[in-house]
Design a protein around this motif. Sequence first.
Motif, PDB file in Angstrom:
ATOM      1  N   GLU A 204     -10.831   7.919  13.469  1.00 57.76           N
ATOM      2  CA  GLU A 204     -10.074   6.756  13.004  1.00 57.76           C
ATOM      3  C   GLU A 204     -10.706   6.183  11.751  1.00 57.76           C
ATOM      4  O   GLU A 204     -11.920   6.190  11.593  1.00 57.76           O
ATOM      5  CB  GLU A 204     -10.004   5.682  14.084  1.00 57.76           C
ATOM      6  N   PHE A 205      -9.851   5.716  10.863  1.00 52.84           N
ATOM      7  CA  PHE A 205     -10.312   5.045   9.649  1.00 52.84           C
ATOM      8  C   PHE A 205      -9.430   3.837   9.413  1.00 52.84           C
ATOM      9  O   PHE A 205      -8.372   3.694  10.018  1.00 52.84           O
ATOM     10  CB  PHE A 205     -10.294   6.005   8.447  1.00 52.84           C
ATOM     11  N   THR A 206      -9.902   2.941   8.558  1.00 57.08           N
ATOM     12  CA  THR A 206      -9.133   1.736   8.256  1.00 57.08           C
ATOM     13  C   THR A 206      -8.674   1.748   6.811  1.00 57.08           C
ATOM     14  O   THR A 206      -9.287   2.366   5.944  1.00 57.08           O
ATOM     15  CB  THR A 206      -9.969   0.457   8.484  1.00 57.08           C
ATOM     16  N   THR A 207      -7.575   1.059   6.605  1.00 57.47           N
ATOM     17  CA  THR A 207      -7.043   0.813   5.276  1.00 57.47           C
ATOM     18  C   THR A 207      -6.291  -0.507   5.345  1.00 57.47           C
ATOM     19  O   THR A 207      -5.977  -0.987   6.435  1.00 57.47           O
ATOM     20  CB  THR A 207      -6.130   1.962   4.814  1.00 57.47           C
ATOM     21  N   THR A 208      -6.013  -1.078   4.216  1.00 56.25           N
ATOM     22  CA  THR A 208      -5.214  -2.300   4.220  1.00 56.25           C
ATOM     23  C   THR A 208      -3.810  -1.955   4.741  1.00 56.25           C
ATOM     24  O   THR A 208      -3.287  -0.879   4.467  1.00 56.25           O
ATOM     25  CB  THR A 208      -5.151  -2.947   2.828  1.00 56.25           C
ATOM     26  N   VAL A 209      -3.230  -2.862   5.475  1.00 57.12           N
ATOM     27  CA  VAL A 209      -1.922  -2.601   6.078  1.00 57.12           C
ATOM     28  C   VAL A 209      -0.859  -2.366   5.007  1.00 57.12           C
ATOM     29  O   VAL A 209       0.120  -1.655   5.249  1.00 57.12           O
ATOM     30  CB  VAL A 209      -1.541  -3.741   7.054  1.00 57.12           C
ATOM     31  N   ASP A 210      -1.054  -2.892   3.809  1.00 59.47           N
ATOM     32  CA  ASP A 210      -0.093  -2.670   2.719  1.00 59.47           C
ATOM     33  C   ASP A 210      -0.070  -1.216   2.242  1.00 59.47           C
ATOM     34  O   ASP A 210       0.869  -0.806   1.558  1.00 59.47           O
ATOM     35  CB  ASP A 210      -0.401  -3.589   1.537  1.00 59.47           C
ATOM     36  N   ASN A 211      -1.091  -0.437   2.583  1.00 63.26           N
ATOM     37  CA  ASN A 211      -1.165   0.970   2.171  1.00 63.26           C
ATOM     38  C   ASN A 211      -0.522   1.930   3.166  1.00 63.26           C
ATOM     39  O   ASN A 211      -0.562   3.136   2.971  1.00 63.26           O
ATOM     40  CB  ASN A 211      -2.625   1.407   1.965  1.00 63.26           C
ATOM     41  N   VAL A 212       0.059   1.413   4.236  1.00 65.79           N
ATOM     42  CA  VAL A 212       0.625   2.259   5.293  1.00 65.79           C
ATOM     43  C   VAL A 212       2.107   2.472   5.044  1.00 65.79           C
ATOM     44  O   VAL A 212       2.860   1.518   4.847  1.00 65.79           O
ATOM     45  CB  VAL A 212       0.396   1.615   6.673  1.00 65.79           C
ATOM     46  N   GLN A 213       2.518   3.751   5.087  1.00 64.72           N
ATOM     47  CA  GLN A 213       3.942   4.068   4.968  1.00 64.72           C
ATOM     48  C   GLN A 213       4.299   5.123   6.003  1.00 64.72           C
ATOM     49  O   GLN A 213       3.455   5.944   6.369  1.00 64.72           O
ATOM     50  CB  GLN A 213       4.293   4.553   3.569  1.00 64.72           C
ATOM     51  N   PRO A 214       5.546   5.122   6.487  1.00 63.00           N
ATOM     52  CA  PRO A 214       5.951   6.134   7.468  1.00 63.00           C
ATOM     53  C   PRO A 214       6.019   7.515   6.837  1.00 63.00           C
ATOM     54  O   PRO A 214       6.251   7.640   5.625  1.00 63.00           O
ATOM     55  CB  PRO A 214       7.339   5.665   7.922  1.00 63.00           C
ATOM     56  N   VAL A 215       5.814   8.532   7.651  1.00 64.45           N
ATOM     57  CA  VAL A 215       5.897   9.915   7.167  1.00 64.45           C
ATOM     58  C   VAL A 215       7.252  10.461   7.534  1.00 64.45           C
ATOM     59  O   VAL A 215       7.763  10.232   8.579  1.00 64.45           O
ATOM     60  CB  VAL A 215       4.789  10.789   7.792  1.00 64.45           C
TER      61      VAL A 215
END
Length: 68
Positions: A57-68
């Motif tokens: 698991e890793f973290t990123t800002t939620v704004d960087n998440v997009q559906p595949v």
Amino acid sequence: MSEQYEYQPHRLLRKRVQDIASGVEGELMAVITEDVSDTGIERWADLAYIRDGSGREFTTTVDNVQPV
């Protein structure tokens, strides 16, 4: 002092997503509002926890998440 973290609902939880900053794909496991300050002055951020294909698991800002 307030809570150190708080889970947030998100429409993509348990779905396949991509971190647009790194290009890594995985499953969105949680979105957590965390105090990310290391200076003692509170600074809160929404972090997305993504589990990649290897199980890491890793973290990123939620704004960087997009559906595949």
